[in-house]
Design a protein around this motif. Sequence first.
Motif, PDB file in Angstrom:
ATOM      1  N   ARG A   9       0.835  -1.261   0.087  1.00  0.00           N
ATOM      2  CA  ARG A   9      -0.237   0.040  -0.171  1.00  0.00           C
ATOM      3  C   ARG A   9       0.839   1.112   0.043  1.00  0.00           C
ATOM      4  NH1 ARG A   9      -4.961  -0.848   3.904  1.00  0.00           N
ATOM      5  NH2 ARG A   9      -6.265  -2.184   2.778  1.00  0.00           N
ATOM      6  N   GLY A  10       1.969   1.463   0.582  1.00  0.00           N
ATOM      7  CA  GLY A  10       2.758   2.548   0.619  1.00  0.00           C
ATOM      8  C   GLY A  10       3.558   2.846  -0.496  1.00  0.00           C
ATOM      9  N   ASP A  11       3.580   1.887  -1.180  1.00  0.00           N
ATOM     10  CA  ASP A  11       4.477   2.186  -2.612  1.00  0.00           C
ATOM     11  C   ASP A  11       3.940   3.354  -3.523  1.00  0.00           C
ATOM     12  OD1 ASP A  11       5.948   0.357  -1.930  1.00  0.00           O
ATOM     13  OD2 ASP A  11       5.277  -1.190  -3.362  1.00  0.00           O
ATOM     14  N   ALA A  12       2.604   3.614  -3.398  1.00  0.00           N
ATOM     15  CA  ALA A  12       2.065   4.673  -4.134  1.00  0.00           C
ATOM     16  C   ALA A  12       2.436   6.043  -3.764  1.00  0.00           C
ATOM     17  CB  ALA A  12       0.587   4.564  -4.376  1.00  0.00           C
ATOM     18  N   THR A  13       2.480   6.129  -2.342  1.00  0.00           N
ATOM     19  CA  THR A  13       3.100   7.455  -1.799  1.00  0.00           C
ATOM     20  C   THR A  13       4.460   7.839  -2.166  1.00  0.00           C
ATOM     21  OG1 THR A  13       1.336   6.941   0.032  1.00  0.00           O
ATOM     22  CG2 THR A  13       2.874   8.643   0.469  1.00  0.00           C
ATOM     23  N   VAL A  14       5.429   6.787  -2.165  1.00  0.00           N
ATOM     24  CA  VAL A  14       6.620   6.846  -2.431  1.00  0.00           C
ATOM     25  C   VAL A  14       6.836   7.319  -3.941  1.00  0.00           C
ATOM     26  CG1 VAL A  14       8.734   5.776  -2.754  1.00  0.00           C
ATOM     27  CG2 VAL A  14       7.490   5.555  -0.415  1.00  0.00           C
ATOM     28  N   GLU A  15       6.129   6.401  -4.938  1.00  0.00           N
ATOM     29  CA  GLU A  15       6.148   7.079  -6.140  1.00  0.00           C
ATOM     30  C   GLU A  15       5.598   8.476  -6.567  1.00  0.00           C
ATOM     31  OE1 GLU A  15       4.037   3.876  -8.016  1.00  0.00           O
ATOM     32  OE2 GLU A  15       5.429   2.408  -7.625  1.00  0.00           O
ATOM     33  N   VAL A  16       4.662   8.768  -5.844  1.00  0.00           N
ATOM     34  CA  VAL A  16       4.317  10.157  -6.200  1.00  0.00           C
ATOM     35  C   VAL A  16       5.179  11.226  -5.367  1.00  0.00           C
ATOM     36  CG1 VAL A  16       2.340  11.900  -5.289  1.00  0.00           C
ATOM     37  CG2 VAL A  16       1.822   9.738  -6.005  1.00  0.00           C
ATOM     38  N   ALA A  17       5.900  10.784  -4.434  1.00  0.00           N
ATOM     39  CA  ALA A  17       6.608  11.831  -3.935  1.00  0.00           C
ATOM     40  C   ALA A  17       7.928  11.860  -4.883  1.00  0.00           C
ATOM     41  CB  ALA A  17       7.248  11.349  -2.397  1.00  0.00           C
ATOM     42  N   ILE A  18       8.649  10.921  -5.343  1.00  0.00           N
ATOM     43  CA  ILE A  18       9.630  10.803  -6.321  1.00  0.00           C
ATOM     44  C   ILE A  18       9.356  11.613  -7.624  1.00  0.00           C
ATOM     45  CG2 ILE A  18      11.401   9.195  -7.615  1.00  0.00           C
ATOM     46  CD1 ILE A  18      11.200   7.469  -5.040  1.00  0.00           C
ATOM     47  N   GLY A  19       8.126  11.103  -8.170  1.00  0.00           N
ATOM     48  CA  GLY A  19       7.529  11.723  -9.304  1.00  0.00           C
ATOM     49  C   GLY A  19       7.667  13.164  -9.199  1.00  0.00           C
ATOM     50  N   THR A  20       6.880  13.630  -8.121  1.00  0.00           N
ATOM     51  CA  THR A  20       6.849  15.156  -8.064  1.00  0.00           C
ATOM     52  C   THR A  20       8.012  15.780  -7.921  1.00  0.00           C
ATOM     53  OG1 THR A  20       4.599  14.609  -6.787  1.00  0.00           O
ATOM     54  CG2 THR A  20       5.618  16.877  -6.733  1.00  0.00           C
ATOM     55  N   SER A  21       9.134  15.111  -7.119  1.00  0.00           N
ATOM     56  CA  SER A  21      10.372  16.058  -7.121  1.00  0.00           C
ATOM     57  C   SER A  21      10.975  16.101  -8.513  1.00  0.00           C
ATOM     58  CB  SER A  21      11.074  15.123  -6.305  1.00  0.00           C
ATOM     59  OG  SER A  21      10.543  15.104  -4.768  1.00  0.00           O
ATOM     60  N   ALA A  22      10.940  15.018  -9.551  1.00  0.00           N
ATOM     61  CA  ALA A  22      11.528  14.914 -10.730  1.00  0.00           C
ATOM     62  C   ALA A  22      10.812  15.938 -11.489  1.00  0.00           C
ATOM     63  CB  ALA A  22      11.318  13.545 -11.422  1.00  0.00           C
ATOM     64  N   LEU A  23       9.530  16.137 -11.409  1.00  0.00           N
ATOM     65  CA  LEU A  23       8.598  17.182 -12.177  1.00  0.00           C
ATOM     66  C   LEU A  23       9.181  18.528 -11.863  1.00  0.00           C
ATOM     67  CD1 LEU A  23       5.210  15.573 -12.487  1.00  0.00           C
ATOM     68  CD2 LEU A  23       6.779  15.980 -14.232  1.00  0.00           C
ATOM     69  N   ILE A  24       9.387  18.680 -10.452  1.00  0.00           N
ATOM     70  CA  ILE A  24       9.768  19.981 -10.074  1.00  0.00           C
ATOM     71  C   ILE A  24      11.249  20.406 -10.724  1.00  0.00           C
ATOM     72  CG2 ILE A  24      10.529  21.425  -7.994  1.00  0.00           C
ATOM     73  CD1 ILE A  24       8.025  20.200  -6.592  1.00  0.00           C
TER      74      ILE A  24
END
Length: 140
Positions: A9-24
């Motif tokens: 379940r926690g993998d989606a949160t980590v993926e969103v955090a990494i993806g958001t950082s990369a987009l920034i």
Amino acid sequence: MKRRLRGDRGDATVEVAIGTSALIVLFGLAIVGMRVITAESAVDEAARSAARAASIARDGEAAASAAEARAHAVIAQQGLNCDSLAIVVDARDFAKPLGETGYVVATVRCEITFGDLMIPGARVAVSEFRSPIDRYGARR
């Protein structure tokens, strides 16, 4: 089996955090790239305009002052903030006799920093433009 599914379940949160950082980071690089392209374009226009303004002057001294004033005006009009701005005008061809082809060369150098974007570093934009002096125009 159920226990194993709950652990993912926690993998989606980590993926969103990494993806958001990369987009920034990508967005920041795009802004820096656009600023560099805009600055280089403004410096090119300033050099062209300065050389043209100098080439219609009557003597080398007037050419240098007209070129410098025109380059400053173009840089201000484009809204470019240079940490250091250098304008060099080579107007020695005004000393040539009438009938000989001469040129005015204007070089504009502008150092752009990215401190307002909280990014360290600077970029130097340099442009040189050569404009012909009227062969039969009045020269002093």
